[in-house]
Scaffold this motif. Structure first.
Motif, PDB file in Angstrom:
ATOM      1  N   ASN A  43       0.696  -1.530  -0.039  1.00  0.00           N
ATOM      2  CA  ASN A  43       0.300   0.134   0.124  1.00  0.00           C
ATOM      3  C   ASN A  43       1.099   1.126   0.315  1.00  0.00           C
ATOM      4  O   ASN A  43       1.763   1.613   1.300  1.00  0.00           O
ATOM      5  N   ALA A  44       0.811   1.817  -0.855  1.00  0.00           N
ATOM      6  CA  ALA A  44       2.122   3.548  -1.271  1.00  0.00           C
ATOM      7  C   ALA A  44       1.323   4.469  -0.212  1.00  0.00           C
ATOM      8  O   ALA A  44       2.103   4.796   0.001  1.00  0.00           O
ATOM      9  N   ASP A  45       0.329   4.038  -0.183  1.00  0.00           N
ATOM     10  CA  ASP A  45      -0.202   5.389   1.134  1.00  0.00           C
ATOM     11  C   ASP A  45       0.885   5.435   2.438  1.00  0.00           C
ATOM     12  O   ASP A  45       0.510   6.057   3.411  1.00  0.00           O
ATOM     13  N   HIS A  46       0.082   3.769   3.073  1.00  0.00           N
ATOM     14  CA  HIS A  46       0.874   2.783   3.688  1.00  0.00           C
ATOM     15  C   HIS A  46       2.987   3.572   4.460  1.00  0.00           C
ATOM     16  O   HIS A  46       2.977   3.964   5.074  1.00  0.00           O
ATOM     17  N   ALA A  47       2.775   3.122   3.228  1.00  0.00           N
ATOM     18  CA  ALA A  47       4.502   2.949   3.116  1.00  0.00           C
ATOM     19  C   ALA A  47       5.225   4.725   3.417  1.00  0.00           C
ATOM     20  O   ALA A  47       5.828   4.909   4.412  1.00  0.00           O
ATOM     21  N   LYS A  48       4.532   5.314   2.422  1.00  0.00           N
ATOM     22  CA  LYS A  48       5.127   6.479   2.474  1.00  0.00           C
ATOM     23  C   LYS A  48       4.307   7.723   4.418  1.00  0.00           C
ATOM     24  O   LYS A  48       4.890   8.750   4.708  1.00  0.00           O
TER      25      LYS A  48
END
Length: 254
Positions: free
Chosen positions: A33-38
């Motif tokens: 999940n890109a949002d979680h990584a960011k």
């Protein structure tokens, strides 16, 4: 060390913050999940990615902080060319699952961690295992700077530690919910039993649990236990739990 966090959940969050505070550099966070990584990368002031192909190949340590269920599949998708140490943080997964790499290990905390709850890692024992004694010693050395209670434990010991934590934490928490539900059915506040929960937890810090066991099963109070079982007739699962645990307590006193 330069570190890559593969996963952005509770363990990755706390270890990432702890390692960074201890002087290590988190270079990247990966999550599907890109949002979680960011979100975690912003906390750690590092790069974020949702692409396995974009994971940095030059880190000193790769932490696989993901669920036990997804770990085997992910391991097979990661490059075997990494030179750094690859570690997972599962209590129930064997060390050998990482044998695609030259240097690998496990860093397992028997602790329930939440991102939004401040946690002092210095109070948590981390079970450490490496594929060689040199890797084990190195991981313990690095962990001891932020978690001085870190110790060496093999796969079987780690599984026992995980199982003990499940009984002590997950199962007891489920019992708390049953107790809360029993009270709620009679319009009673859960605050009424929070003191006894704290007292029980306090006692086991200084005593063997069997030595401070109380209650009707401990006293073999058959009349009271029958009243309890009659009360639980509308909840067969709770009734079964009550019977099994009461029987265990009685047998433990023989």
């Amino acid at each position: 060390m330069n570190m890559v966090l593969i996963g952005s959940g509770n363990v990755a969050h706390h270890l990432g913050v702890g390692w960074q505070a201890g002087g290590h550099r988190i270079v990247q966070v990966y999550s599907r999940n890109a949002d979680h990584a960011k979100r975690l990368a912003d906390v750690l002031h590092c790069d974020a990615t949702d692409s396995l192909a974009a994971i940095s190949p030059n880190a000193d340590l790769y932490l696989l902080a993901i669920t036990d269920q997804t770990l085997p599949e992910l391991v097979q998708q990661l490059p075997i060319s990494w030179k750094g140490i690859v570690v997972h943080c599962s209590g129930a997964t064997t060390l050998g699952i990482l044998d695609r790499w030259k240097n690998y290990g496990v860093i397992y905390p028997p602790q329930s961690l939440s991102k939004d709850v401040p946690t002092d890692l210095s109070c948590i024992p981390f079970a450490i295992e490496g594929n060689t004694q040199a890797v084990t010693d190195y991981l313990i050395q690095q962990m001891s700077a932020i978690a001085p209670l870190s110790f060496e434990a093999n796969t079987t010991q780690r599984l026992a530690l995980h199982l003990g934590a499940v009984f002590a934490n997950n199962f007891s928490n489920a019992m708390y919910q049953i107790a809360f539900d029993i009270l709620a059915a009679q319009q009673l506040s859960p605050d009424l039993i929070r003191p006894i929960i704290l007292e029980t937890a306090r006692k086991v810090q200084q005593h063997i649990p069997a030595d401070v066991q109380t209650g009707p099963a401990r006293r073999n109070d058959v009349l009271t236990m029958k009243k309890h079982l009659d009360y639980l007739k509308q909840e067969p699962d709770w009734q079964t739990i009550y019977q099994i645990i009461s029987q265990f307590i009685k047998k433990s006193e023989i």
